[in-house]
Design a protein around this motif. Structure first.
Motif, PDB file in Angstrom:
ATOM      1  N   ALA A  59       0.847  -1.180   0.000  1.00 50.70           N
ATOM      2  CA  ALA A  59       0.000   0.000   0.000  1.00 50.70           C
ATOM      3  C   ALA A  59       0.891   1.242   0.000  1.00 50.70           C
ATOM      4  O   ALA A  59       0.579   2.259  -0.598  1.00 50.70           O
ATOM      5  N   LYS A  60       2.036   1.131   0.696  1.00 55.96           N
ATOM      6  CA  LYS A  60       2.978   2.256   0.739  1.00 55.96           C
ATOM      7  C   LYS A  60       4.345   1.779   0.271  1.00 55.96           C
ATOM      8  O   LYS A  60       4.844   0.758   0.747  1.00 55.96           O
ATOM      9  N   THR A  61       4.947   2.509  -0.647  1.00 59.24           N
ATOM     10  CA  THR A  61       6.269   2.124  -1.146  1.00 59.24           C
ATOM     11  C   THR A  61       7.280   3.216  -0.788  1.00 59.24           C
ATOM     12  O   THR A  61       6.892   4.366  -0.554  1.00 59.24           O
ATOM     13  N   PRO A  62       8.560   2.863  -0.739  1.00 58.34           N
ATOM     14  CA  PRO A  62       9.554   3.860  -0.334  1.00 58.34           C
ATOM     15  C   PRO A  62       9.789   4.941  -1.395  1.00 58.34           C
ATOM     16  O   PRO A  62      10.390   5.962  -1.091  1.00 58.34           O
ATOM     17  N   GLY A  63       9.296   4.744  -2.611  1.00 56.19           N
ATOM     18  CA  GLY A  63       9.519   5.754  -3.649  1.00 56.19           C
ATOM     19  C   GLY A  63      10.993   5.964  -3.885  1.00 56.19           C
ATOM     20  O   GLY A  63      11.748   5.015  -4.033  1.00 56.19           O
ATOM     21  N   SER A  70      15.000   4.991  -1.273  1.00 50.55           N
ATOM     22  CA  SER A  70      16.069   4.000  -1.251  1.00 50.55           C
ATOM     23  C   SER A  70      16.659   3.673  -2.619  1.00 50.55           C
ATOM     24  O   SER A  70      17.645   2.955  -2.707  1.00 50.55           O
ATOM     25  N   SER A  71      16.063   4.183  -3.701  1.00 52.88           N
ATOM     26  CA  SER A  71      16.651   3.939  -5.023  1.00 52.88           C
ATOM     27  C   SER A  71      16.219   5.045  -5.980  1.00 52.88           C
ATOM     28  O   SER A  71      15.283   5.782  -5.718  1.00 52.88           O
ATOM     29  N   LYS A  72      16.955   5.139  -7.102  1.00 51.93           N
ATOM     30  CA  LYS A  72      16.664   6.178  -8.091  1.00 51.93           C
ATOM     31  C   LYS A  72      15.511   5.752  -9.007  1.00 51.93           C
ATOM     32  O   LYS A  72      15.404   4.579  -9.338  1.00 51.93           O
ATOM     33  N   TRP A  73      14.677   6.698  -9.418  1.00 54.38           N
ATOM     34  CA  TRP A  73      13.525   6.333 -10.249  1.00 54.38           C
ATOM     35  C   TRP A  73      13.976   5.685 -11.548  1.00 54.38           C
ATOM     36  O   TRP A  73      13.362   4.730 -12.016  1.00 54.38           O
ATOM     37  N   TYR A  74      15.079   6.174 -12.113  1.00 53.45           N
ATOM     38  CA  TYR A  74      15.467   5.595 -13.411  1.00 53.45           C
ATOM     39  C   TYR A  74      16.042   4.197 -13.244  1.00 53.45           C
ATOM     40  O   TYR A  74      15.955   3.375 -14.155  1.00 53.45           O
ATOM     41  N   SER A  75      16.590   3.885 -12.042  1.00 57.29           N
ATOM     42  CA  SER A  75      17.054   2.520 -11.786  1.00 57.29           C
ATOM     43  C   SER A  75      15.883   1.548 -11.750  1.00 57.29           C
ATOM     44  O   SER A  75      16.011   0.396 -12.109  1.00 57.29           O
ATOM     45  N   ARG A  76      14.731   2.048 -11.289  1.00 61.46           N
ATOM     46  CA  ARG A  76      13.562   1.179 -11.191  1.00 61.46           C
ATOM     47  C   ARG A  76      12.764   1.153 -12.493  1.00 61.46           C
ATOM     48  O   ARG A  76      11.806   0.418 -12.611  1.00 61.46           O
ATOM     49  N   SER A  77      13.140   1.993 -13.455  1.00 65.92           N
ATOM     50  CA  SER A  77      12.323   2.130 -14.667  1.00 65.92           C
ATOM     51  C   SER A  77      13.049   1.684 -15.923  1.00 65.92           C
ATOM     52  O   SER A  77      12.758   2.170 -17.008  1.00 65.92           O
ATOM     53  N   MET A  78      13.997   0.739 -15.787  1.00 60.70           N
ATOM     54  CA  MET A  78      14.779   0.326 -16.952  1.00 60.70           C
ATOM     55  C   MET A  78      13.906  -0.294 -18.049  1.00 60.70           C
ATOM     56  O   MET A  78      14.146  -0.085 -19.230  1.00 60.70           O
ATOM     57  N   GLY A  79      12.906  -1.050 -17.657  1.00 52.97           N
ATOM     58  CA  GLY A  79      12.019  -1.671 -18.637  1.00 52.97           C
ATOM     59  C   GLY A  79      11.234  -0.623 -19.412  1.00 52.97           C
ATOM     60  O   GLY A  79      11.126  -0.684 -20.637  1.00 52.97           O
ATOM     61  N   LEU A  80      10.720   0.372 -18.685  1.00 53.23           N
ATOM     62  CA  LEU A  80       9.963   1.452 -19.326  1.00 53.23           C
ATOM     63  C   LEU A  80      10.872   2.276 -20.236  1.00 53.23           C
ATOM     64  O   LEU A  80      10.541   2.546 -21.400  1.00 53.23           O
ATOM     65  N   LEU A  81      12.031   2.666 -19.717  1.00 50.51           N
ATOM     66  CA  LEU A  81      12.958   3.476 -20.513  1.00 50.51           C
ATOM     67  C   LEU A  81      13.403   2.704 -21.751  1.00 50.51           C
ATOM     68  O   LEU A  81      13.474   3.258 -22.855  1.00 50.51           O
ATOM     69  N   GLY A  82      13.665   1.399 -21.587  1.00 50.74           N
ATOM     70  CA  GLY A  82      14.062   0.564 -22.718  1.00 50.74           C
ATOM     71  C   GLY A  82      12.967   0.500 -23.763  1.00 50.74           C
ATOM     72  O   GLY A  82      13.233   0.572 -24.962  1.00 50.74           O
ATOM     73  N   CYS A 120      15.932  -7.030   2.532  1.00 51.76           N
ATOM     74  CA  CYS A 120      16.441  -6.787   1.179  1.00 51.76           C
ATOM     75  C   CYS A 120      15.411  -7.240   0.151  1.00 51.76           C
ATOM     76  O   CYS A 120      15.151  -6.544  -0.832  1.00 51.76           O
ATOM     77  N   VAL A 121      14.807  -8.405   0.382  1.00 55.29           N
ATOM     78  CA  VAL A 121      13.775  -8.915  -0.528  1.00 55.29           C
ATOM     79  C   VAL A 121      12.565  -7.985  -0.491  1.00 55.29           C
ATOM     80  O   VAL A 121      11.992  -7.630  -1.516  1.00 55.29           O
ATOM     81  N   ALA A 122      12.187  -7.588   0.741  1.00 53.86           N
ATOM     82  CA  ALA A 122      11.008  -6.737   0.904  1.00 53.86           C
ATOM     83  C   ALA A 122      11.196  -5.388   0.231  1.00 53.86           C
ATOM     84  O   ALA A 122      10.250  -4.813  -0.305  1.00 53.86           O
ATOM     85  N   ALA A 123      12.447  -4.879   0.230  1.00 52.76           N
ATOM     86  CA  ALA A 123      12.697  -3.546  -0.321  1.00 52.76           C
ATOM     87  C   ALA A 123      12.849  -3.578  -1.831  1.00 52.76           C
ATOM     88  O   ALA A 123      12.659  -2.568  -2.506  1.00 52.76           O
ATOM     89  N   CYS A 124      13.202  -4.737  -2.375  1.00 54.43           N
ATOM     90  CA  CYS A 124      13.548  -4.815  -3.798  1.00 54.43           C
ATOM     91  C   CYS A 124      12.312  -4.834  -4.672  1.00 54.43           C
ATOM     92  O   CYS A 124      11.380  -5.592  -4.410  1.00 54.43           O
ATOM     93  N   ALA A 140      18.283  -0.709  -3.718  1.00 55.88           N
ATOM     94  CA  ALA A 140      17.343  -0.427  -2.628  1.00 55.88           C
ATOM     95  C   ALA A 140      17.660  -1.336  -1.435  1.00 55.88           C
ATOM     96  O   ALA A 140      17.468  -0.945  -0.286  1.00 55.88           O
ATOM     97  N   CYS A 141      18.155  -2.547  -1.705  1.00 57.90           N
ATOM     98  CA  CYS A 141      18.472  -3.503  -0.634  1.00 57.90           C
ATOM     99  C   CYS A 141      19.516  -2.939   0.325  1.00 57.90           C
ATOM    100  O   CYS A 141      19.349  -2.984   1.547  1.00 57.90           O
ATOM    101  N   GLU A 142      20.591  -2.404  -0.260  1.00 58.08           N
ATOM    102  CA  GLU A 142      21.669  -1.855   0.583  1.00 58.08           C
ATOM    103  C   GLU A 142      21.138  -0.707   1.432  1.00 58.08           C
ATOM    104  O   GLU A 142      21.459  -0.584   2.614  1.00 58.08           O
ATOM    105  N   ALA A 143      20.292   0.144   0.836  1.00 57.15           N
ATOM    106  CA  ALA A 143      19.749   1.290   1.564  1.00 57.15           C
ATOM    107  C   ALA A 143      18.878   0.846   2.730  1.00 57.15           C
ATOM    108  O   ALA A 143      18.806   1.527   3.748  1.00 57.15           O
TER     109      ALA A 143
END
Ligand code: HEM
Ligand code: SF4
Ligand code: FES
Lengths: 206, 249
Positions: A78-82, A85-97, B165-169, B219-222
Motif C-alpha cells: 500500500a505504501k512504497t519507499p519511492g 532508497s533507489s533512483k527512479w530511473y534505476s527502477r524504470s529500466m524496462g519502461l525506458l528501454g 532486502c527482498v522486501a525492499a527490492c 534499494a536492498c543496501e539502503a
C-alpha cells in the motif's frame, strides 16, 4: 543483460563518432566517406549481424526480466519507499528501454531499412546526409528523436554502472570511477546525438 | 502520544487480507515499535478481539525475526535499524502509521504480519556451509587469513537473514542475502573447498524459491539493517561467472 548492454554501449561509441563527422559542416563529405566504409566493409557487415542479434537479445531479455520480476510480488505494498532508497530511473529500466525501442522503430524506418533495402536491390547506398536533412525538417520527428535520446540518457545513467556490477567488475576501488564515467557517458553521448537532428532543423548545417 | 495504525490482517495463507485501523493512546517516546504493538495487542485482547500476529524474538537487533514494512520501508524509517530497535521517538503525536507484511511470492503470509521465510533456510542448505574434519579445533594461527579479507568476510557475516532486502527490492530479489552468505565463505580459506559448487547451487535454489532477478537498483543496501554492501553482489556475480567458465560444478 550485462554483456549485451556493454556490447550496445561499444556500438554507441562508434555510431556516435561516425555521425558526429557531420559537425565538420563540410556538406557531409567526411561523414559520407565514413558511412560508406561502414556500409560496405565486410568486417563491419559481419559485426552488424552480431549487433542485430545483440540488440534483439537485449530487448527480449530485458522485457522478459521486467515481466518475470513483476510476477514475483503478486500482492503489492500500500505504501512504497519511492525515491528514498533507489533512483527512479534505476527502477524504470524496462519502461525506458521500451521508449528507446519505440524510438528505434522510427529510426530504423528512416535510415537503416531504406539503406539496406537499396543495397539489396543493387542500387548501392542511399545518400544518408541528404536523407537526414529531409527527415529532420519535420518538427515532430526532431521532438521524437530528442525524447528517444533523453530516454537513452536515463537508461545509461543506471545501465553503465549496472553492467559493470553484473559482470563483477565494479569493485570497491573502481565503483566511484565507473559510476562517474557512466554519468558522463550517459549525458555526453545522447547530447551529441540530440545535436544532430537539432542542427539540421535549425539550419546550423549546410 | 496518540497514533492511528493501519495494520494488515490476514487469517491464514489462503485467506484474503485487508487493512484494519486502530487507535493507540499515551504511547511513550521511549517505547520500541514492538512494545507499542504489545500495547495495541493487550488492548485488543481486553476488547475480546484477536491480537495481531507478528514475528519477534531477540528484540535486540540480532535475530532478524521482526519483519514489518512500516510506512513504505522495511523496518521503518531509521537507517540500519531493525523494527525492534526502532523507537517511538521517530514519530509524533497524531501520526498515521501503515504496517504491512513483507510482500514477495517467495515469502507467503502465514498470518497477519508474519511471513514464511523458510526459503532462506533452503538457500543456506543448498551450499551455505563448509566441510571440515571432525576432531579438536586446531590452533587458529595454523590458517593464516588476510586481515582485509577477514574484515570483509566478517562484515558479510553480519547478515541476520531478516529478508528486508527482498522486501525492499522491486524485483523481490534475494541477491543481497545470498551474496552476503556466499561472500562470507568465499573470502576465507575454510570456504575454498566448496567455493565453485556453493555459488552455483545457492543461486539455483534462490531461483527455484521464486525470488526475482537483481537489476542493481541498490534499494536492498539502503534498507538493510546490517549495512550489507552491494559490493557483495558484485563478488557473487564474479564468483558465479568464474565458476561457470571454469566448468564449476
Ligand atoms: C542502444 C541502446 C541501449 C543500450 C546502450 C542499453 C544499455 C543497457 C545497459 C548497459 C544495461 C545494464 C545491464 C546490466 O545491468 O546488467 C541495460 C539494461 C536493460 N535494458 Fe538496455 N540498452 C539499450 C536499449 C534497450 C532497449 C531497446 C530495451 C527494450 C526493452 C532495453 C531494456 C533494458 C532492460 C529491461 C534492462 C534491465 C534492467 C537492469 O538490468 O537494470 N534496453 N541496458
Ligand atoms: S542482507 Fe541485510 S536485509 Fe538482507 S537478509 Fe541480510 S541483514 Fe537482512
Ligand atoms: S526481534 Fe530480533 S532482530 Fe528484531
Amino acid at each position: 543483460m550485462g554483456f549485451t548492454g556493454l556490447f550496445l554501449i561499444s556500438f554507441l561509441v562508434v555510431h556516435c563518432y561516425v555521425n558526429a563527422l557531420i559537425f565538420f559542416n563540410d556538406g557531409g563529405v567526411k561523414f559520407t566517406e565514413a558511412a560508406h566504409f561502414m556500409g560496405t566493409n565486410p568486417v563491419v557487415r559481419i559485426l552488424e549481424i552480431g549487433l542485430t542479434v545483440g540488440i534483439f537479445a537485449h530487448i527480449i531479455q530485458g522485457l522478459l526480466l521486467t515481466f518475470e520480476n513483476r510476477a514475483k510480488r503478486p500482492i503489492g505494498y500500500a505504501k512504497t519507499p519511492g525515491n528514498k532508497s533507489s533512483k527512479w530511473y534505476s527502477r524504470s529500466m524496462g519502461l525506458l528501454g521500451t521508449l528507446i525501442l519505440l524510438f528505434f522503430v522510427l529510426h530504423w524506418y528512416h535510415f537503416w531499412i531504406p539503406n539496406r533495402a537499396s543495397q539489396f536491390m543493387g542500387n548501392g547506398e542511399i545518400d544518408a546526409y541528404a536523407k537526414m536533412k529531409l527527415v529532420f525538417s519535420k518538427p515532430w520527428v526532431v521532438i521524437v528523436y530528442i525524447l528517444g535520446c533523453i530516454s537513452l540518457s536515463f537508461h545509461l545513467m543506471h545501465g553503465f554502472w549496472s553492467a559493470f556490477q553484473t559482470v563483477g567488475l565494479s569493485t570497491k576501488k573502481y565503483k566511484k570511477i565507473i559510476n562517474g564515467m557512466g554519468m558522463a557517458f550517459a549525458v555526453i553521448v545522447p547530447l551529441i546525438f540530440i545535436l544532430m537532428p537539432l542542427s539540421f532543423y535549425m539550419g546550423w548545417l549546410a | 502520544m496518540n497514533l492511528t495504525l493501519k495494520v494488515w490482517r490476514q487469517q491464514n495463507a489462503q485467506a484474503q487480507g485487508g487493512f484494519e485501523t486502530y487507535q493507540v493512546k499515551d504511547i511513550s517516546s521511549e517505547m520500541s515499535f514492538l512494545e507499542m504493538f504489545d500495547v495495541l495487542n493487550e488492548q485488543l485482547i481486553n476488547e475480546g478481539k484477536e491480537p495481531i500476529t507478528f514475528d519477534h524474538d531477540c528484540r535486540e537487533g540480532i535475530c532478524g525475526a521482526c519483519s514489518m514494512h512500516i510506512n513504505g520501508q522495511p523496518h521503518g524509517p531509521w537507517h540500519q535499524t531493525t523494527t525492534c530497535q526502532l523507537h517511538m521517538r521517530a514519530y509524533k503525536d497524531g501520526d498515521t502509521i501503515v504496517v504491512e507484511p513483507w510482500r514477495a511470492k517467495a515469502f507467503p503470509v502465514i498470518k497477519d504480519l508474519m511471513v514464511d521465510r523458510r526459503a532462506f533456510d533452503r538457500i543456506i542448505q543448498a551450499g551455505g556451509y563448509i566441510s571440515v574434519d571432525t576432531g579438536n579445533a586446531q590452533d587458529a594461527n595454523n590458517l593464516p587469513v588476510d586481515k582485509h579479507k577477514a574484515d570483509e568476510s566478517f562484515a558479510a557475516a553480519a547478515c541476520i537473514g531478516c529478508g528486508a532486502c527482498v522486501a525492499a527490492c522491486k524485483n523481490s530479489s534475494a541477491m543481497l542475502f545470498l551474496s552476503a552468505k556466499v561472500s562470507h565463505l568465499a573470502l576465507l580459506p575454510q570456504g575454498d573447498v566448496e567455493r565453485k559448487t556453493r555459488v552455483v547451487n545457492m543461486v539455483e535454489q534462490m531461483d527455484k524459491e521464486g525470488f526475482g532477478s537483481c537489476t542493481n537498483t541498490q534499494a536492498c543496501e539502503a534498507e538493510c539493517p546490517k549495512g550489507i554492501s552491494v559490493q557483495n553482489i558484485r563478488r557473487l556475480n564474479a564468483e558465479y561467472i568464474r565458476s561457470v567458465f571454469s566448468g564449476g560444478e
